[in-house]
Scaffold this motif. Sequence first.
Motif, PDB file in Angstrom:
ATOM      1  N   LEU A 105       0.825  -1.212   0.000  1.00 41.89           N
ATOM      2  CA  LEU A 105       0.000   0.000   0.000  1.00 41.89           C
ATOM      3  C   LEU A 105       0.856   1.258   0.000  1.00 41.89           C
ATOM      4  CD1 LEU A 105      -2.925  -0.859   2.457  1.00 41.89           C
ATOM      5  CD2 LEU A 105      -3.071  -0.421  -0.003  1.00 41.89           C
ATOM      6  N   VAL A 106       1.821   1.326   0.907  1.00 40.50           N
ATOM      7  CA  VAL A 106       2.692   2.492   0.977  1.00 40.50           C
ATOM      8  C   VAL A 106       3.466   2.646  -0.334  1.00 40.50           C
ATOM      9  CG1 VAL A 106       4.726   3.476   2.141  1.00 40.50           C
ATOM     10  CG2 VAL A 106       2.856   2.502   3.490  1.00 40.50           C
ATOM     11  N   GLY A 107       3.948   1.540  -0.861  1.00 39.54           N
ATOM     12  CA  GLY A 107       4.742   1.585  -2.087  1.00 39.54           C
ATOM     13  C   GLY A 107       3.971   2.052  -3.297  1.00 39.54           C
ATOM     14  N   VAL A 108       2.760   1.564  -3.475  1.00 41.98           N
ATOM     15  CA  VAL A 108       1.981   1.979  -4.646  1.00 41.98           C
ATOM     16  C   VAL A 108       1.528   3.432  -4.494  1.00 41.98           C
ATOM     17  CG1 VAL A 108      -0.395   1.252  -4.063  1.00 41.98           C
ATOM     18  CG2 VAL A 108       0.424   1.039  -6.391  1.00 41.98           C
ATOM     19  N   ILE A 109       1.177   3.849  -3.281  1.00 40.44           N
ATOM     20  CA  ILE A 109       0.836   5.262  -3.054  1.00 40.44           C
ATOM     21  C   ILE A 109       2.050   6.133  -3.363  1.00 40.44           C
ATOM     22  CG2 ILE A 109       0.294   6.967  -1.258  1.00 40.44           C
ATOM     23  CD1 ILE A 109      -1.540   4.752  -0.017  1.00 40.44           C
ATOM     24  N   ASP A 110       3.228   5.699  -2.900  1.00 35.80           N
ATOM     25  CA  ASP A 110       4.462   6.428  -3.183  1.00 35.80           C
ATOM     26  C   ASP A 110       4.660   6.610  -4.683  1.00 35.80           C
ATOM     27  OD1 ASP A 110       7.188   7.419  -3.180  1.00 35.80           O
ATOM     28  OD2 ASP A 110       7.855   5.348  -3.427  1.00 35.80           O
ATOM     29  N   LEU A 111       4.562   5.538  -5.434  1.00 36.51           N
ATOM     30  CA  LEU A 111       4.834   5.626  -6.876  1.00 36.51           C
ATOM     31  C   LEU A 111       3.802   6.484  -7.599  1.00 36.51           C
ATOM     32  CD1 LEU A 111       6.014   1.966  -7.566  1.00 36.51           C
ATOM     33  CD2 LEU A 111       7.417   4.026  -7.301  1.00 36.51           C
ATOM     34  N   ILE A 112       2.543   6.347  -7.230  1.00 39.33           N
ATOM     35  CA  ILE A 112       1.508   7.175  -7.864  1.00 39.33           C
ATOM     36  C   ILE A 112       1.754   8.654  -7.557  1.00 39.33           C
ATOM     37  CG2 ILE A 112      -0.955   7.778  -7.802  1.00 39.33           C
ATOM     38  CD1 ILE A 112      -1.469   4.705  -7.478  1.00 39.33           C
ATOM     39  N   LEU A 113       2.041   8.958  -6.297  1.00 35.57           N
ATOM     40  CA  LEU A 113       2.305  10.353  -5.935  1.00 35.57           C
ATOM     41  C   LEU A 113       3.620  10.853  -6.526  1.00 35.57           C
ATOM     42  CD1 LEU A 113       0.961  10.477  -2.273  1.00 35.57           C
ATOM     43  CD2 LEU A 113      -0.093  11.404  -4.355  1.00 35.57           C
ATOM     44  N   ASP A 114       4.595   9.967  -6.693  1.00 37.66           N
ATOM     45  CA  ASP A 114       5.841  10.363  -7.372  1.00 37.66           C
ATOM     46  C   ASP A 114       5.564  10.764  -8.819  1.00 37.66           C
ATOM     47  OD1 ASP A 114       7.368   9.918  -5.113  1.00 37.66           O
ATOM     48  OD2 ASP A 114       8.173   7.997  -5.802  1.00 37.66           O
ATOM     49  N   TYR A 115       4.707   9.996  -9.498  1.00 39.64           N
ATOM     50  CA  TYR A 115       4.337  10.368 -10.869  1.00 39.64           C
ATOM     51  C   TYR A 115       3.637  11.724 -10.875  1.00 39.64           C
ATOM     52  CZ  TYR A 115       5.558   5.914 -13.059  1.00 39.64           C
ATOM     53  OH  TYR A 115       6.234   4.840 -13.568  1.00 39.64           O
ATOM     54  N   TYR A 116       2.739  11.921  -9.934  1.00 35.53           N
ATOM     55  CA  TYR A 116       2.025  13.194  -9.834  1.00 35.53           C
ATOM     56  C   TYR A 116       3.019  14.344  -9.620  1.00 35.53           C
ATOM     57  CZ  TYR A 116      -0.751  16.937  -7.760  1.00 35.53           C
ATOM     58  OH  TYR A 116      -1.305  18.154  -7.473  1.00 35.53           O
ATOM     59  N   HIS A 117       3.912  14.194  -8.645  1.00 33.05           N
ATOM     60  CA  HIS A 117       4.896  15.244  -8.373  1.00 33.05           C
ATOM     61  C   HIS A 117       5.832  15.451  -9.566  1.00 33.05           C
ATOM     62  CE1 HIS A 117       4.226  14.445  -3.875  1.00 33.05           C
ATOM     63  NE2 HIS A 117       3.661  15.597  -4.175  1.00 33.05           N
ATOM     64  N   ALA A 118       6.217  14.366 -10.225  1.00 37.79           N
ATOM     65  CA  ALA A 118       7.115  14.470 -11.383  1.00 37.79           C
ATOM     66  C   ALA A 118       6.477  15.291 -12.499  1.00 37.79           C
ATOM     67  CB  ALA A 118       7.494  13.079 -11.886  1.00 37.79           C
ATOM     68  N   VAL A 119       5.196  15.067 -12.732  1.00 32.79           N
ATOM     69  CA  VAL A 119       4.492  15.832 -13.761  1.00 32.79           C
ATOM     70  C   VAL A 119       4.384  17.298 -13.340  1.00 32.79           C
ATOM     71  CG1 VAL A 119       2.244  16.137 -14.896  1.00 32.79           C
ATOM     72  CG2 VAL A 119       3.247  13.851 -14.697  1.00 32.79           C
ATOM     73  N   ARG A 120       4.048  17.531 -12.083  1.00 30.93           N
ATOM     74  CA  ARG A 120       3.893  18.916 -11.589  1.00 30.93           C
ATOM     75  C   ARG A 120       5.177  19.722 -11.701  1.00 30.93           C
ATOM     76  NH1 ARG A 120       1.703  20.227  -6.214  1.00 30.93           N
ATOM     77  NH2 ARG A 120       1.681  22.278  -7.159  1.00 30.93           N
ATOM     78  N   VAL A 121       6.338  19.093 -11.419  1.00 30.76           N
ATOM     79  CA  VAL A 121       7.606  19.834 -11.465  1.00 30.76           C
ATOM     80  C   VAL A 121       8.276  19.757 -12.830  1.00 30.76           C
ATOM     81  CG1 VAL A 121       7.976  19.535  -8.987  1.00 30.76           C
ATOM     82  CG2 VAL A 121       9.088  17.964 -10.590  1.00 30.76           C
TER      83      VAL A 121
END
Length: 173
Positions: A105-121
């Motif tokens: 759970l923590v890992g998949v949330i991390d990766l999804i939010l990493d993609y989100y942050h990567a797109v934002r920056v």
Amino acid sequence: MSPETIFNMHLILGYVAWLLCFRAYLLPRLKSMDQVEAHRAIATVHSFRFFGLVFILPGVVGNLPASFATFAAYWDLATGVLAILALLTVRIRPLFWLFVVAFNLVGVIDLILDYYHAVRVGLPALAGQLGTTYAIPIIYVPVLMITHFVAFYLLLRPQPKAVRAFAGHAAAS
């Protein structure tokens, strides 16, 4: 070709290559294994996620935005520690399963939010700032995401009757 295009092509092809590998070799093997052993194998892959701390190690990557680097580093570390705890508690099944669910759970949330942050920056445009860590989002992240989905699939799929009967017999003994 622009850096964004190259980065996005690499990312997509990373997923394609790993999905082909999983389909042909890894998923059939994981499905044929005992459920605990399959999840131990997946946890072993994720136990190396402490490596994500490299994003905040001075001198290794360029000037990645802190909103991306710090989040990615510490959530990777948390996922890796939870995976290690799963491996350490394999003989205490209730704890093992708790840590298996937690690191996935923590890992998949991390990766999804990493993609989100990567797109934002605008990370694809900054891909050159990754230096040697460029391989992480291109090669390592796809296999991490795929193994999380495989772990959830294995957790949710019905167990064959023979496995359930054996597990029930072993528990009664």
